[in-house]
Design an enzyme around this catalytic site. Structure first.
Site, PDB file in Angstrom:
ATOM      1  CE1 TYR A 141      -3.998  -2.698   0.128  1.00 43.13           C
ATOM      2  CE2 TYR A 141      -4.801  -0.172   1.093  1.00 43.13           C
ATOM      3  CZ  TYR A 141      -5.028  -1.895   1.129  1.00 43.13           C
ATOM      4  OH  TYR A 141      -5.952  -2.257   0.622  1.00 43.13           O
ATOM      5  CE  LYS A 192       1.558 -17.870  -2.568  1.00 43.44           C
ATOM      6  NZ  LYS A 192       0.001 -19.370  -2.284  1.00 43.44           N
ATOM      7  CG  ASP A 224      -2.460 -20.082  -0.992  1.00 42.39           C
ATOM      8  OD1 ASP A 224      -2.271 -20.203   0.617  1.00 42.39           O
ATOM      9  OD2 ASP A 224      -2.359 -20.640  -2.456  1.00 42.39           O
ATOM     10  CG  ASP A 248      -7.864  -4.539   1.340  1.00 40.85           C
ATOM     11  OD1 ASP A 248      -9.140  -4.102   2.083  1.00 40.85           O
ATOM     12  OD2 ASP A 248      -8.359  -4.429   0.566  1.00 40.85           O
ATOM     13  CG  ASP A 252     -13.905  -6.673   1.852  1.00 38.69           C
ATOM     14  OD1 ASP A 252     -13.500  -5.836   3.221  1.00 38.69           O
ATOM     15  OD2 ASP A 252     -14.411  -6.441   1.278  1.00 38.69           O
TER      16      ASP A 252
HETATM   17  C1  IPM Z   1     -10.407  -0.416   4.061  1.00 42.92           C
HETATM   18  C2  IPM Z   1     -10.923  -0.675   2.466  1.00 42.92           C
HETATM   19  C3  IPM Z   1      -9.215   0.433   2.308  1.00 42.92           C
HETATM   20  C4  IPM Z   1      -7.990  -0.385   2.213  1.00 42.92           C
HETATM   21  C5  IPM Z   1      -9.831   1.086   1.078  1.00 42.92           C
HETATM   22  C6  IPM Z   1     -10.871   1.971   1.120  1.00 42.92           C
HETATM   23  C7  IPM Z   1      -8.297   2.472   0.599  1.00 42.92           C
HETATM   24  O1  IPM Z   1     -11.213  -1.321   1.618  1.00 42.92           O
HETATM   25  O2  IPM Z   1     -10.590  -0.681   5.318  1.00 42.92           O
HETATM   26  O3  IPM Z   1      -9.889  -2.309   3.704  1.00 42.92           O
HETATM   27  O4  IPM Z   1      -8.136  -0.521   1.398  1.00 42.92           O
HETATM   28  O5  IPM Z   1      -7.314  -0.607   3.309  1.00 42.92           O
HETATM   29 MG    MG Z   2     -11.077  -3.257   2.336  1.00 44.64          MG
END
Ligand code: IPM
Ligand code: MG
Length: 358
Positions: A141, A192, A224, A248, A252
């Site tokens: 990042y 990884k 993975d 990240d 999710d």
């Molecule tokens: C998160 C989001 C952010 C990230 C984006 C909006 C930059 O996806 O907080 O998980 O990738 O960290």
């Molecule tokens: Mg995210």
């Protein structure tokens, strides 16, 4: 002493969900004497539209001065074609790096009332309680060099750099082990290391610091496999610690186990415990402005703020109990709705949680 909270609603549903979280803070101030003041500022696309930058100087200054930051979400279709340097997401990344918020805590907890809302079988997710510790200010990042260059043959090439120094790995590792000491004392480090040197070093450092925490069991998993295990048998995990990009993606994935990404809060902490608190979901442009977004993730982020920065664990527990209560009452926003429940909008959910606080 009065604690200052910078309130940065951002874009899309950010303004709607933060308004409900502010109601909760106001209620705690009125009913329980929580000694805070709040100041609003722009971030993301909303800030770009007015100041030409997603993180204006005055917003960063306010965030630095504040004891804690409450953030909604940033981004939206309107700003997608902007130069990457001024896209709304840069506002968020600038806050994270500008405030040194390297330790991102993303709990994935399944509320038993929502077991049917998960896409996974209830028995796979019942009782789920995972803490993902994501490194937030390093990795690909922020790594340099980065960009899009033109090769000698005229073809363009995009490039980014995945990079972690030992000290960066060590401090996020220690965060994870400290948290594990207060939980089930198990850390799974995700990397990884079979392919990437950067994460080979990650694994080596994690293994080294584990010696300082003899009560904690450390395991390692390739990313993975970790993604697969999260949907196969998520309850095997207690604390997962990983880098910025893997975190990240995995967070999710973990969010969906709980029924909706609209339920999950997060805390991003610096070395002294100062923090920024935000839902882990984004600005959801598809439903923005309709008053139907789920404010629970943001309200639970306020609970994390009370626990980690404001040192008010009882008020944090009170918010969590209020969320439980409204779920028991059958109130559901669209994202967690199942038949037989009562569908409500953003404000109605916020009001119900406020009413359940006292
Ligand atoms: C998160 C989001 C952010 C990230 C984006 C909006 C930059 O996806 O907080 O998980 O990738 O960290
Ligand atoms: Mg995210």
């Amino acid at each position: 002493m009065t604690k200052k909270i910078a309130v940065l609603p951002g874009d899309g549903i950010g303004t709607e969900i933060v308004a409900e979280a502010v109601k909760v803070l106001d209620a705690l101030r009125r009913a329980f004497g929580l000694n805070i003041e709040m100041e609003h500022a722009l971030v993301g696309g909303a800030a770009y539209d007015i100041h030409g930058h997603p993180l204006p100087e005055q917003t960063l200054t306010l965030a630095k001065q504040a004891d804690a930051v409450l953030l909604g979400a940033v981004g939206g279709h309107k700003w997608e074609s902007l130069d990457i340097a001024v896209r709304p997401e840069k506002g968020l990344l600038g806050l994270r790096s500008g405030l040194g918020l390297f330790s991102n805590l993303r709990p994935a907890i399944l509320y038993p009332q929502l077991a049917d809302a998960s896409t996974l079988k209830p028995e796979v997710v019942a009782g789920l309680d995972i803490m993902i510790v994501r490194e937030l200010t390093g990795d690909i990042y922020f790594g340099q060099p980065r960009g899009i260059r033109v090769l000698e043959n005229g073809e363009r090439q995009g490039f980014n750099t995945m990079v972690y120094s030992e000290s960066e790995i060590e401090r996020i590792g220690r965060s994870a082990f400290e948290i594990a000491m207060r939980r089930d004392k198990r850390v799974c480090s995700v990397d990884k290391a079979n392919v990437l040197e950067c994460t080979e070093l990650w694994r080596e450092v994690m293994t080294r610091i584990a010696r300082d925490y003899p009560e904690v069991t450390l395991s390692h998993m390739y990313v993975d496999n970790a993604a697969m295990q999260l949907v196969r048998a998520p309850k095997q995990f207690d604390v997962m610690v990983t880098g910025n990009m893997f975190g990240d993606i995995l967070s999710d994935c973990a969010a969906m186990l709980t029924g909706s990404i609209g339920m999950l809060p997060s805390a991003s902490l610096d070395a002294s415990g100062k923090g920024m608190y935000e839902p882990i979901h984004g600005s959801a442009p598809d439903i923005a402005g309709q008053g139907i977004a789920n404010p629970i993730a943001t309200i639970l982020s306020v609970a994390m703020m009370l626990r980690y920065t404001l040192n008010e664990p009882e008020l944090a527990a009170r918010i969590e109990a209020a969320v439980n209560k409204v779920l028991d009452q059958g109130l559901r926003t669209g994202d967690i709705y199942t038949s037989g429940m009562r569908k409500v909008g953003t404000a109605e959910m916020g009001d119900a949680i406020v009413a359940a606080l006292v």
